[in-house]
Structure formats: structure tokens, C-alpha cells
Write an enzyme that holds these catalytic residues in place. Structure first.
Site, PDB file in Angstrom:
ATOM      1  N   HIS A 117      67.384  50.963 -37.996  1.00  0.00           N
ATOM      2  CA  HIS A 117      65.932  51.202 -37.876  1.00  0.00           C
ATOM      3  C   HIS A 117      65.549  52.660 -38.102  1.00  0.00           C
ATOM      4  O   HIS A 117      64.494  53.100 -37.660  1.00  0.00           O
ATOM      5  CB  HIS A 117      65.442  50.745 -36.488  1.00  0.00           C
ATOM      6  CG  HIS A 117      65.494  49.264 -36.305  1.00  0.00           C
ATOM      7  ND1 HIS A 117      65.200  48.649 -35.110  1.00  0.00           N
ATOM      8  CD2 HIS A 117      65.799  48.265 -37.165  1.00  0.00           C
ATOM      9  CE1 HIS A 117      65.332  47.332 -35.242  1.00  0.00           C
ATOM     10  NE2 HIS A 117      65.712  47.083 -36.482  1.00  0.00           N
ATOM     11  N   CYS A 128      55.933  59.962 -51.683  1.00  0.00           N
ATOM     12  CA  CYS A 128      56.996  60.091 -52.689  1.00  0.00           C
ATOM     13  C   CYS A 128      58.399  59.915 -52.102  1.00  0.00           C
ATOM     14  O   CYS A 128      59.380  59.864 -52.836  1.00  0.00           O
ATOM     15  CB  CYS A 128      56.891  61.426 -53.431  1.00  0.00           C
ATOM     16  SG  CYS A 128      57.434  62.860 -52.468  1.00  0.00           S
ATOM     17  N   CYS A 148      54.041  66.589 -53.193  1.00  0.00           N
ATOM     18  CA  CYS A 148      52.952  65.743 -53.696  1.00  0.00           C
ATOM     19  C   CYS A 148      51.704  65.781 -52.809  1.00  0.00           C
ATOM     20  O   CYS A 148      50.670  65.221 -53.160  1.00  0.00           O
ATOM     21  CB  CYS A 148      53.435  64.299 -53.865  1.00  0.00           C
ATOM     22  SG  CYS A 148      53.552  63.400 -52.314  1.00  0.00           S
TER      23      CYS A 148
END
Ligand SMILES: [Zn+2]
Length: 247
Positions: A117, A128, A148
Site C-alpha cells: 500500500h 507526472c 510540471c
């Protein structure tokens, strides 16, 4: 207190797989989702741990994970964690998979931990995928990706998300070939991880359950211990040492 059958299984075992869940962390004082308590109990888990929740209120989600990260960093591994670390050193073919995100197995010294997990210490860009480690400080505002501009998010698996494919595949392959499989502190209710003890059983492994509460898997286990892991695992470790040295 241990059966001859269990001794035999340990004696002939070369490979061991351990699957751990929330119960192991709870013994170190880290609450599970359902009983987190206090301020956070006012929220629905979906608001705090899902892609929809993050899209709706990233600040709230980051506050929740920052609080949990602080608690995890302050927590100490319990005797169950340490017993598992020692078992890793005894069996030549050993594999630990955890559903816990707090890194307590690593803190206890386990070398190879497969995190089904994810973990709450890392973050990655929601847009991204670029990974950010230990660089997130939400007191300076919400973290943005340097490349980004997207939001960074905790590197945990949220409700509605898939488990990391590569790790799940490893878990399935190991489960199919292992001699002894331990399912520890996990409710055996959340799939796909809940399927692993069944798969181990079908594949011929000797399956040991450790859980203070009976689970839906209990009746399928070869042995099921109704104890906290911090209490029974050190005793199982002693049995392993005894059997492996003198067996
Ligand atoms: Zn990015």
C-alpha cells in the site's frame, strides 16, 4: 504450547512468507483508519484517502497524512516487528509483504520490505509521477511538482486505486511457492491481499494466522493464534531457533 505438526513444518521449511496488516502497527500505538479518533473521526475515509478526496480538498488530505507521518516517525517497532526481522536472517528464502504504510518494519531492521500500500514517508507528483522523498513541508503551502507544476501527493494506495502491479505479482508468485505462510494482524477482508492466505493454502503451504480476533480466514489456517503479534511472534521465533539448530 506448539504442536508437533507446526514443529515439523518449520523443520522442513526453506521458504517463508509473511503478510502483515494494521494489527501489527496498532500494537505500536498507530491507530487503524477506523478508530483514528479525535479531530479526524469527523471525516469519511473517502474524504481523506481517495483520488476524489484529494481532488476536492488537497490541503485536508495533506494535513491528515502529515499528522499520521509525525505519529509514525515517533512510534517504535514492537517485539513482533523485531521477531520478523530475526526470521528474515534465519530463512534463506524469506519474503515480507506489508499492508502498513508506516515503515516500522524498516525501523525494526527488516531489509527487504515489500509495501503493498505504499508508505507515508514518500510523495510523488499526482500529475507526472515524479517521486519526492522527505521534501514535503506543508507548512510552506501545498507541495507542487518542480517539473510540471502538478500537486505532489502521498505515495500511498488510496481507496479505489490499484495496488502496485509489480509488487502484487511478486506477492502472488512467492505465495504460490512458499513452504510456510504467516498472515499477521490483518483482517483478511480487503482484496486482493486477503486472497493471498487462501492462495498459499491452495498451493500447499502451511499457513499460520496471528490475530487477537477471529477472521474470515481463521477456519482455513493450519494454526491460528489468538494473541497480539508482539506476544506470540517472539515465542515462534524461539521455536524456529530451537528447531533449526537442533532439529
Ligand atoms: Zn509533475
Amino acid at each position: 504450547m506448539f504442536s508437533e505438526e507446526f514443529r515439523q513444518a518449520i523443520s522442513s521449511a526453506n521458504s517463508v512468507m509473511i503478510l502483515t496488516g494494521a494489527g501489527v502497527s496498532k500494537e505500536s500505538g498507530l491507530d487503524t483508519f477506523r478508530d483514528a479518533g479525535g479531530h479526524w473521526s469527523r471525516y469519511n475515509p473517502i474524504e481523506l484517502a481517495s483520488p476524489q478526496g484529494f481532488a476536492a480538498d488537497p490541503k485536508l488530505v495533506w494535513e491528515w497524512y502529515s499528522a499520521r507521518k509525525e505519529k509514525a516517525l515517533a512510534a517504535e517497532p514492537n517485539p513482533g516487528h523485531f521477531a520478523i526481522t530475526e526470521m528474515e536472517q534465519i530463512f534463506p528464502n524469506f519474503s515480507l509483504f506489508t499492508q502498513n504504510v508506516d515503515r516500522l518494519h524498516q525501523k525494526a531492521g527488516s531489509k527487504k520490505v515489500h509495501e503493498l500500500h505504499g508508505n507515508i514517508m514518500s510523495a510523488h507528483c499526482n500529475n507526472c509521477g515524479l517521486v519526492y522523498m522527505n521534501e514535503i513541508d506543508i507548512t510552506q503551502g501545498l507541495p507542487h511538482c518542480a517539473v510540471c507544476g502538478g500537486y505532489a501527493r502521498p505515495s500511498v494506495v488510496w481507496f479505489g486505486e490499484q495496488l502496485p502491479e509489480e509488487i502484487l505479482e511478486k506477492a502472488i508468485n512467492f505465495t504460490k511457492s512458499v513452504d510456510i505462510f504467516f498472515t499477521i494482524g490483518t483482517s483478511a477482508e480487503v482484496y486482493p491481499a486477503a486472497h493471498l492466505p487462501h492462495l498459499a493454502k491452495e498451493s500447499g503451504a502451511f499457513v499460520v494466522e496471528v490475530n487477537p480476533n477471529e477472521t474470515s480466514f481463521t477456519r482455513f489456517a493450519d494454526i491460528s493464534f489468538r494473541n497480539p503479534s508482539g506476544e506470540i511472534l517472539p515465542k515462534i521465533l524461539n521455536l524456529i531457533k530451537e528447531v533449526k539448530s537442533y532439529g
